[in-house]
Design an enzyme around this catalytic site. Structure first.
Site, PDB file in Angstrom:
ATOM      1  N   LYS A 134      93.529 -12.701  72.718  1.00  0.00           N
ATOM      2  CA  LYS A 134      93.072 -11.716  71.708  1.00  0.00           C
ATOM      3  C   LYS A 134      91.563 -11.504  71.972  1.00  0.00           C
ATOM      4  O   LYS A 134      91.236 -10.592  72.231  1.00  0.00           O
ATOM      5  CB  LYS A 134      93.234 -12.024  70.275  1.00  0.00           C
ATOM      6  CG  LYS A 134      92.622 -11.168  69.283  1.00  0.00           C
ATOM      7  CD  LYS A 134      92.848 -10.018  69.251  1.00  0.00           C
ATOM      8  CE  LYS A 134      91.834  -9.169  68.299  1.00  0.00           C
ATOM      9  NZ  LYS A 134      92.398  -7.620  68.268  1.00  0.00           N
ATOM     10  N   LYS A 155      81.419 -10.368  65.959  1.00  0.00           N
ATOM     11  CA  LYS A 155      82.009 -11.883  65.848  1.00  0.00           C
ATOM     12  C   LYS A 155      82.766 -12.203  66.968  1.00  0.00           C
ATOM     13  O   LYS A 155      82.896 -13.284  67.451  1.00  0.00           O
ATOM     14  CB  LYS A 155      82.821 -11.816  64.570  1.00  0.00           C
ATOM     15  CG  LYS A 155      83.386 -13.069  64.183  1.00  0.00           C
ATOM     16  CD  LYS A 155      84.892 -13.160  63.630  1.00  0.00           C
ATOM     17  CE  LYS A 155      85.696 -11.910  63.827  1.00  0.00           C
ATOM     18  NZ  LYS A 155      87.220 -11.862  63.481  1.00  0.00           N
TER      19      LYS A 155
HETATM   20  P1  NAD Z   1      88.531  -6.931  55.920  1.00  0.00           P
HETATM   21  O1  NAD Z   1      87.079  -7.669  55.507  1.00  0.00           O
HETATM   22  O2  NAD Z   1      88.697  -5.651  55.474  1.00  0.00           O
HETATM   23  O3  NAD Z   1      89.506  -7.835  55.060  1.00  0.00           O
HETATM   24  C1  NAD Z   1      89.607  -9.379  54.747  1.00  0.00           C
HETATM   25  C2  NAD Z   1      90.058  -9.523  53.148  1.00  0.00           C
HETATM   26  O4  NAD Z   1      89.983 -10.845  53.146  1.00  0.00           O
HETATM   27  C3  NAD Z   1      89.137  -8.825  52.400  1.00  0.00           C
HETATM   28  O5  NAD Z   1      89.918  -8.086  51.394  1.00  0.00           O
HETATM   29  C4  NAD Z   1      88.676 -10.139  51.547  1.00  0.00           C
HETATM   30  O6  NAD Z   1      88.437  -9.999  50.231  1.00  0.00           O
HETATM   31  C5  NAD Z   1      89.871 -11.182  51.861  1.00  0.00           C
HETATM   32  N1  NAD Z   1      89.182 -12.547  51.589  1.00  0.00           N
HETATM   33  C6  NAD Z   1      88.321 -13.056  52.156  1.00  0.00           C
HETATM   34  N2  NAD Z   1      88.315 -14.363  51.806  1.00  0.00           N
HETATM   35  C7  NAD Z   1      89.374 -14.668  50.796  1.00  0.00           C
HETATM   36  C8  NAD Z   1      89.749 -15.786  50.154  1.00  0.00           C
HETATM   37  N3  NAD Z   1      89.474 -17.030  49.991  1.00  0.00           N
HETATM   38  N4  NAD Z   1      91.025 -15.605  49.323  1.00  0.00           N
HETATM   39  C9  NAD Z   1      91.858 -14.370  49.509  1.00  0.00           C
HETATM   40  N5  NAD Z   1      91.203 -13.321  50.063  1.00  0.00           N
HETATM   41  C10 NAD Z   1      90.009 -13.372  50.894  1.00  0.00           C
HETATM   42  O7  NAD Z   1      88.732  -7.453  57.453  1.00  0.00           O
HETATM   43  P2  NAD Z   1      89.829  -6.612  58.345  1.00  0.00           P
HETATM   44  O8  NAD Z   1      89.248  -5.325  59.074  1.00  0.00           O
HETATM   45  O9  NAD Z   1      91.159  -6.667  57.687  1.00  0.00           O
HETATM   46  O10 NAD Z   1      90.116  -7.599  59.370  1.00  0.00           O
HETATM   47  C11 NAD Z   1      90.786  -8.985  59.317  1.00  0.00           C
HETATM   48  C12 NAD Z   1      90.957  -9.682  60.732  1.00  0.00           C
HETATM   49  O11 NAD Z   1      91.610  -8.903  61.450  1.00  0.00           O
HETATM   50  C13 NAD Z   1      89.607 -10.087  61.175  1.00  0.00           C
HETATM   51  O12 NAD Z   1      89.464 -11.158  61.814  1.00  0.00           O
HETATM   52  C14 NAD Z   1      89.421  -9.121  62.437  1.00  0.00           C
HETATM   53  O13 NAD Z   1      88.656  -9.382  63.495  1.00  0.00           O
HETATM   54  C15 NAD Z   1      90.849  -8.900  62.789  1.00  0.00           C
HETATM   55  N6  NAD Z   1      91.002  -7.429  63.172  1.00  0.00           N
HETATM   56  C16 NAD Z   1      90.639  -6.344  62.797  1.00  0.00           C
HETATM   57  C17 NAD Z   1      91.185  -4.973  63.145  1.00  0.00           C
HETATM   58  C18 NAD Z   1      90.825  -3.745  62.575  1.00  0.00           C
HETATM   59  O14 NAD Z   1      90.862  -2.798  63.079  1.00  0.00           O
HETATM   60  N7  NAD Z   1      89.898  -3.659  61.418  1.00  0.00           N
HETATM   61  C19 NAD Z   1      91.907  -5.044  64.199  1.00  0.00           C
HETATM   62  C20 NAD Z   1      92.378  -6.290  64.826  1.00  0.00           C
HETATM   63  C21 NAD Z   1      92.028  -7.225  64.357  1.00  0.00           C
END
Ligand code: NAD
Length: 291
Positions: A168, A243
């Site tokens: 990834k 990140k």
């Molecule tokens: P985001 O910040 O929108 O979502 C993360 C969620 O986790 C938030 O709602 C937050 O409140 C929750 N959270 C954090 N700590 C927590 C805990 N202790 N208990 C419960 N909930 C908790 O982030 P995202 O964009 O959804 O990304 C998530 C992952 O996916 C990341 O690692 C990112 O790199 C990866 N990713 C994102 C995308 C994208 O397009 N957004 C694409 C591929 C991969």
């Protein structure tokens, strides 16, 4: 199957909804009450980490490695409380070292764990067409696949524990380079008076064609459903790309791999984020080429 879904953000929210659509029961867990309420409105049950321990399947979709370690490891972590035989899937993009630690701790408890980061963005999460890049044993992979099929179109077994994260990170380093190059090329053409839609259509089917031009054009108005046309909101945050680039640099350092393009993209995203753009979608990098 009852599935605890922890982390209902930009990606986790729509992924969990697709589990509901496929007929699974979902226990919705997030620190953000609004995100939980949205899932409950779609048919999920509101939960917390204590109730997640009673589910046979747990999925996490968190931002970073320290959050994943915080949820799973240690005396108060989920792995200490889950039943042996539970299937645990972490789809967050994190460092392979943390993923391996969680693999080790899960194996000691007889829990099937896979690292299963995704590619495909929020559009793929909504459509249920994500690519899952999975690391773990054959047995854990086969079990995880039955759950991941409801959220993805391509499920790859990259190798043993941590392999999903390495694959990834390679992908996202390449994506950052493609985004930076596409922004640069579009801005050059626009500075010469070209219409970005016309230029995008030309490059898309020419030798410069790439995923950014196909699915994620950085110029507002060129592609209706891209974050650029929505004020750079709701996609993949620039700070998350930073990140991932830090993770790529760490991975490169471990094996002394030269990554000059990735390091330049890392610096560009650092500059962009320092200007207050970290929470915007990563295609907002276009602004850096306007100055
Ligand atoms: P985001 O910040 O929108 O979502 C993360 C969620 O986790 C938030 O709602 C937050 O409140 C929750 N959270 C954090 N700590 C927590 C805990 N202790 N208990 C419960 N909930 C908790 O982030 P995202 O964009 O959804 O990304 C998530 C992952 O996916 C990341 O690692 C990112 O790199 C990866 N990713 C994102 C995308 C994208 O397009 N957004 C694409 C591929 C991969």
């Amino acid at each position: 199957m009852k599935i605890a879904f922890i982390g209902l953000g930009n990606m986790g929210g729509p992924m969990a909804k697709n589990l509901l659509k496929a007929g699974h029961e979902v226990l919705a867990v997030d620190l953000n009450a609004k995100a939980v309420a949205e899932l409950v409105a779609a048919g999920a049950e509101a939960g917390d980490l204590a109730s997640a321990c009673r589910c046979p399947v747990v999925v996490t979709m968190l931002q970073a490695g320290h959050q994943v370690a915080g949820i799973y490891l240690g005396d108060n972590g989920l792995l200490a409380k889950l039943e042996a035989g539970t299937l645990v899937i972490d789809s967050s993009t994190i460092d392979a070292a943390t993923a391996k630690k969680v693999h080790q701790a899960a194996a000691e408890k007889g829990i099937d764990f896979v690292d299963a980061p995704v590619s495909g963005g929020t559009a793929g999460a909504n459509a249920g067409t994500l690519t899952f890049i999975v690391g773990g044993s054959d047995q854990a992979f086969e079990r995880a696949k039955t759950v991941l099929d409801a959220m993805g179109a391509n499920i790859f077994h990259a190798g043993l524990g941590g392999a999903g994260q390495v694959a990834k990170i390679c992908n996202n380093m390449l994506l950052s380079v493609l985004m930076a190059g596409t922004c640069e090329a579009l801005k050059l053409g626009m500075a010469h008076g070209l219409d970005p839609l016309v230029l995008s259509n030309i490059m898309k089917v020419s030798s410069g064609g790439n995923w950014v031009l196909e699915k994620y054009n950085p110029v507002p108005g060129v592609m209706d459903n891209a974050p650029a046309s929505n004020g750079y909101q709701g996609g993949f945050m620039s700070q998350l790309m930073s990140k991932d680039l830090e993770l790529a640099m760490g991975a490169a350092g471990e094996v002394a791999a030269p990554v000059p393009m990735g390091s330049l993209a890392r610096s560009l995203y650092q500059m962009h984020n320092k200007k207050g753009n970290g929470a915007k979608d990563f295609s907002s990098l276009l602004a850096l080429f306007e100055e």
